[in-house]
Design an enzyme around this catalytic site. Structure first.
Site, PDB file in Angstrom:
ATOM      1  N   ILE A  63      -3.056  -6.602  14.475  1.00 37.42           N
ATOM      2  CA  ILE A  63      -1.978  -6.497  15.471  1.00 37.42           C
ATOM      3  C   ILE A  63      -2.447  -5.696  16.692  1.00 37.42           C
ATOM      4  CG2 ILE A  63       0.366  -5.611  15.877  1.00 37.42           C
ATOM      5  CD1 ILE A  63       0.736  -6.054  12.750  1.00 37.42           C
ATOM      6  N   LYS A  75       7.964 -18.123  -9.306  1.00 32.91           N
ATOM      7  CA  LYS A  75       7.313 -16.977  -9.942  1.00 32.91           C
ATOM      8  C   LYS A  75       6.127 -17.432 -10.786  1.00 32.91           C
ATOM      9  CE  LYS A  75       8.378 -13.172 -13.025  1.00 32.91           C
ATOM     10  NZ  LYS A  75       9.316 -12.680 -14.034  1.00 32.91           N
ATOM     11  N   ASN A  86       0.836  -1.200   0.000  1.00 37.35           N
ATOM     12  CA  ASN A  86       0.000   0.000   0.000  1.00 37.35           C
ATOM     13  C   ASN A  86       0.872   1.250   0.000  1.00 37.35           C
ATOM     14  OD1 ASN A  86       0.400   0.946   2.855  1.00 37.35           O
ATOM     15  ND2 ASN A  86      -0.417  -1.106   3.255  1.00 37.35           N
TER      16      ASN A  86
HETATM   17  O1  C5P Z   1      -9.297  -1.410  10.945  1.00 36.81           O
HETATM   18  P1  C5P Z   1      -8.265  -0.479  10.416  1.00 36.81           P
HETATM   19  O2  C5P Z   1      -7.235  -1.157   9.564  1.00 36.81           O
HETATM   20  O3  C5P Z   1      -8.807   0.757   9.783  1.00 36.81           O
HETATM   21  O4  C5P Z   1      -7.549   0.028  11.756  1.00 36.81           O
HETATM   22  C1  C5P Z   1      -6.461   0.851  11.700  1.00 36.81           C
HETATM   23  C2  C5P Z   1      -5.654   0.712  12.964  1.00 36.81           C
HETATM   24  O5  C5P Z   1      -5.435  -0.648  13.303  1.00 36.81           O
HETATM   25  C3  C5P Z   1      -4.284   1.286  12.797  1.00 36.81           C
HETATM   26  O6  C5P Z   1      -3.859   1.766  14.059  1.00 36.81           O
HETATM   27  C4  C5P Z   1      -3.471   0.084  12.339  1.00 36.81           C
HETATM   28  O7  C5P Z   1      -2.097   0.243  12.629  1.00 36.81           O
HETATM   29  C5  C5P Z   1      -4.082  -1.023  13.137  1.00 36.81           C
HETATM   30  N1  C5P Z   1      -4.063  -2.325  12.456  1.00 36.81           N
HETATM   31  C6  C5P Z   1      -3.270  -3.351  12.936  1.00 36.81           C
HETATM   32  N2  C5P Z   1      -3.285  -4.579  12.327  1.00 36.81           N
HETATM   33  C7  C5P Z   1      -4.064  -4.798  11.267  1.00 36.81           C
HETATM   34  C8  C5P Z   1      -4.873  -3.759  10.747  1.00 36.81           C
HETATM   35  C9  C5P Z   1      -4.849  -2.541  11.369  1.00 36.81           C
HETATM   36  O8  C5P Z   1      -2.543  -3.135  13.915  1.00 36.81           O
HETATM   37  N3  C5P Z   1      -4.055  -5.985  10.687  1.00 36.81           N
END
Ligand code: C5P
Length: 402
Positions: free
Chosen positions: A305, A287, A210
């Site tokens: 996370i 690949k 991204n």
């Molecule tokens: O649900 P969303 O992705 O919008 O949430 C964003 C928040 O959650 C951010 O603080 C991002 O760092 C954290 N996040 C995470 N692990 C993920 C997705 C988002 O820690 N898989």
């Protein structure tokens, strides 16, 4: 010595044999993350050349007040404002006397008058000169004004005499300077910041990624360190330098990021990473060849996370980010509740806003309140956010429970 991260230290060097030790002091202060600018008295330049300090500090050294060229750059008033600490090491008997009567007869003495920053002096002189009633009277006047004295130490002197008047060792001076700043609002707090994008492998050469630049997370890590926190930065692939005083762990995928975070102990988590929500169900070992007209990629959910840590470690103060294209407050508050967070910082993304931009604006929400931080460079915004986080953290009852 974390209190020195990003601090502006004006190091004054006066004329004395201990001036050579100030060179080591510059190195130590910079290694601890401080920015150092050196001003020498004329006497000091008899002992060490300005070039030595220029090379070590990374900035031109000033010694003359009436220097038209230097004044056209950062003039003495700007320099006085820039300083967060004026540290004079070594401070000679003559300098103590000039400071005691408020002279402004050279650049360093003028800066001491013109700066609102705290002043610390590391005296260095012959023991007889130190014990002379005139010097002791000057010292009393200076300390009565709130000027700090670092030392002097006692021992064998360059002149062969033994007694009080030795300059403290550079490591001790750097430690004392750090202590002056160590009263940051987050001093003693272990903080972990996630930042940047993640890469989810499709095959050995391709990935899903991204547009996150990592700038906001890196700025938050720097601001946390400047507020006195002990900071670990778990970073996805970004092209950014590690902020001074911050320990960095590089990862690629969401799974690696979670594993790295789980290995650390911290009281405060700021999740600024743009973690991929999905990863390819299987990463091909070879690949993928373009043989078929179309292929389908099966994606599977990544672990969250932030939500994982917030559920597993309820004593950790958690701060999330939410990048939204619409209904900012509703979605941000939803995430605050769903992920069990203490705070969430939300910003608009899309069409030149957010991820790759140099500046940003944030709306910050917590269970019973919220505030807006106006558009500003990410480093300024990070400082404001960290001030808010420090305030909420102190009031949270999670403090020091680890
Ligand atoms: O649900 P969303 O992705 O919008 O949430 C964003 C928040 O959650 C951010 O603080 C991002 O760092 C954290 N996040 C995470 N692990 C993920 C997705 C988002 O820690 N898989």
């Amino acid at each position: 010595m974390n209190g020195l991260v990003n601090r502006h230290i004006l190091l004054g060097v006066t004329g004395g044999i201990a001036a050579y030790k100030a060179a080591e002091l510059v190195r130590l202060l910079r290694r601890a993350g401080a920015e150092v600018r050196v001003v020498m008295t004329r006497g000091a330049t008899e002992f060490v050349t300005p070039l030595t300090f220029q090379a070590l500090s990374g900035h031109a050294v000033r010694s003359e007040l009436f220097d038209a060229v230097a004044e056209a750059g950062m003039d003495h008033i700007e320099l006085a404002r820039w300083a967060e600490l004026v540290l004079v090491a070594p401070a000679s008997a003559d300098f103590l006397a000039r400071l005691a009567v408020g002279r402004a007869d050279d650049l360093l003495a003028t800066l001491c008058l013109a700066s609102a920053a705290p002043i610390a002096l590391a005296p260095a002189m012959n023991q007889q000169m130190w014990q002379a009633p005139a010097t002791q009277e000057n010292v009393r006047r200076l300390t009565a004004r709130g000027i700090r004295l670092f030392g002097p130490g006692c021992g064998e002197q360059a002149c062969g005499e033994v007694g009080p008047g030795r300059m403290l060792e550079p490591a001790e001076l750097a430690r004392l300077a750090g202590e002056l700043f160590a009263s940051g609002p987050l001093s003693g707090v272990r903080a972990l910041v996630t930042a940047g994008p993640t890469r989810e492998a499709i095959d050995p050469v391709r990935f899903i990624g991204n547009r996150s630049s990592g700038k906001m997370g890196f700025a938050v890590a720097a601001a946390l360190a400047a507020a006195g926190a002990e900071v670990v930065l778990v970073a996805g692939p970004v092209a950014l330098p590690t902020p001074p005083g911050v320990r960095r762990v590089d990862v690629e995928s969401a799974a690696e990021m979670l594993a790295a975070v789980e290995q650390e102990q911290f009281e405060l988590l700021v999740a600024a990473a743009a973690v991929a929500d999905y990863r390819p169900a299987t990463a091909e070992h070879a690949k993928i060849k373009k043989e078929r007209a179309a292929i389908a990629l099966e994606l599977t959910r990544n672990p969250d996370i932030l939500a994982t840590i917030s559920a597993a470690r309820p004593a950790v103060f958690t701060v999330g980010f939410a990048a939204e294209t619409d209904e900012l407050e509703r979605y941000a508050r939803g995430k605050l509740a769903q992920k069990g967070l203490d705070m969430i910082a939300a910003n608009w993304v899309g069409a030149g806003r957010g991820f790759e931009a140099e500046s940003n604006a944030l709306q910050v929400f917590w269970a019973d309140g919220g505030t807006s931080l106006d558009e500003a460079p990410k480093s300024d915004l990070a400082r404001q956010l960290v001030a808010l986080v420090a305030g909420r953290y102190a009031a949270s009852g999670k403090k020091s429970k680890g």
